[in-house]
Design an enzyme around this catalytic site. Sequence first.
Site, PDB file in Angstrom:
ATOM      1  N   HIS A  98      -4.433  25.790   5.544  1.00 55.29           N
ATOM      2  CA  HIS A  98      -5.821  25.902   5.097  1.00 55.29           C
ATOM      3  C   HIS A  98      -6.038  24.992   3.895  1.00 55.29           C
ATOM      4  O   HIS A  98      -5.083  24.440   3.337  1.00 55.29           O
ATOM      5  CB  HIS A  98      -6.163  27.352   4.728  1.00 55.29           C
ATOM      6  CG  HIS A  98      -5.187  27.989   3.787  1.00 55.29           C
ATOM      7  ND1 HIS A  98      -5.097  27.645   2.465  1.00 55.29           N
ATOM      8  CD2 HIS A  98      -4.231  28.932   3.992  1.00 55.29           C
ATOM      9  CE1 HIS A  98      -4.150  28.354   1.892  1.00 55.29           C
ATOM     10  NE2 HIS A  98      -3.590  29.140   2.798  1.00 55.29           N
TER      11      HIS A  98
HETATM   12  P1  TYD Z   1      -2.717  33.458   2.522  1.00 53.97           P
HETATM   13  O1  TYD Z   1      -3.353  32.702   1.402  1.00 53.97           O
HETATM   14  O2  TYD Z   1      -3.371  33.350   3.870  1.00 53.97           O
HETATM   15  O3  TYD Z   1      -1.183  33.091   2.643  1.00 53.97           O
HETATM   16  P2  TYD Z   1      -0.503  31.684   2.989  1.00 53.97           P
HETATM   17  O4  TYD Z   1      -1.484  30.618   2.636  1.00 53.97           O
HETATM   18  O5  TYD Z   1       0.736  31.632   2.157  1.00 53.97           O
HETATM   19  O6  TYD Z   1      -0.147  31.682   4.429  1.00 53.97           O
HETATM   20  O7  TYD Z   1      -2.647  34.972   2.076  1.00 53.97           O
HETATM   21  C1  TYD Z   1      -1.975  35.958   2.860  1.00 53.97           C
HETATM   22  C2  TYD Z   1      -2.661  37.298   2.631  1.00 53.97           C
HETATM   23  O8  TYD Z   1      -2.552  37.702   1.266  1.00 53.97           O
HETATM   24  C3  TYD Z   1      -4.140  37.270   2.964  1.00 53.97           C
HETATM   25  O9  TYD Z   1      -4.450  38.467   3.681  1.00 53.97           O
HETATM   26  C4  TYD Z   1      -4.840  37.291   1.659  1.00 53.97           C
HETATM   27  C5  TYD Z   1      -3.843  37.955   0.718  1.00 53.97           C
HETATM   28  N1  TYD Z   1      -3.889  37.414  -0.643  1.00 53.97           N
HETATM   29  C6  TYD Z   1      -4.465  38.148  -1.666  1.00 53.97           C
HETATM   30  O10 TYD Z   1      -4.972  39.275  -1.458  1.00 53.97           O
HETATM   31  N2  TYD Z   1      -4.469  37.640  -2.927  1.00 53.97           N
HETATM   32  C7  TYD Z   1      -3.952  36.417  -3.219  1.00 53.97           C
HETATM   33  O11 TYD Z   1      -3.977  35.972  -4.390  1.00 53.97           O
HETATM   34  C8  TYD Z   1      -3.392  35.635  -2.138  1.00 53.97           C
HETATM   35  C9  TYD Z   1      -2.819  34.271  -2.382  1.00 53.97           C
HETATM   36  C10 TYD Z   1      -3.374  36.179  -0.878  1.00 53.97           C
END
Ligand code: TYD
Length: 136
Positions: free
Chosen positions: A53
């Site tokens: 993303h």
């Molecule tokens: P995501 O950013 O999609 O993870 P990655 O980019 O590493 O694959 O986040 C995973 C999950 O965690 C998503 O459901 C959102 C949650 N999240 C939070 O609640 N707070 C945060 O600060 C972050 C980074 C993620």
Amino acid sequence: MSSLKDVRIIDLPKFEDLRGNLSFIEENKHIPFRIARTYWVYDVPGGEVRGGHAFKTQHEFIVALSGSFDVLLDDGTEKRNYHLNRSYYGLYVPDLIWRSMENFSTNSLAIVLSSTHFDLDDYIRDFDIFVREASR
Ligand code: TYD
């Protein structure tokens, strides 16, 4: 609009000591933004890919506190891969850069300093929409 030209590795202070080394990060000094949030990614099973993303406004600074992993970046025009494997430098990634993280080593720990509080609306999860936004 950001491009890969705005991405950079930033070396952090390192105090070497026979008792062990020490590094640190101060906002607006070692990294070019105020830290609103810190999160970390750990216990990543072999072969898993994180990210996939871009963020509309969020700037990040990524450090491999332990182990190693690759950060694959794309600004909509070019791609670049950074291998992070030391805790005394990190990767500055501005807004509107597509990223994913992969090749996590066993017991790796990625810490991410972010310029914003968590906001689902800041995510762009569709690559075609990202390319359109990035080329504006
Ligand atoms: P995501 O950013 O999609 O993870 P990655 O980019 O590493 O694959 O986040 C995973 C999950 O965690 C998503 O459901 C959102 C949650 N999240 C939070 O609640 N707070 C945060 O600060 C972050 C980074 C993620």
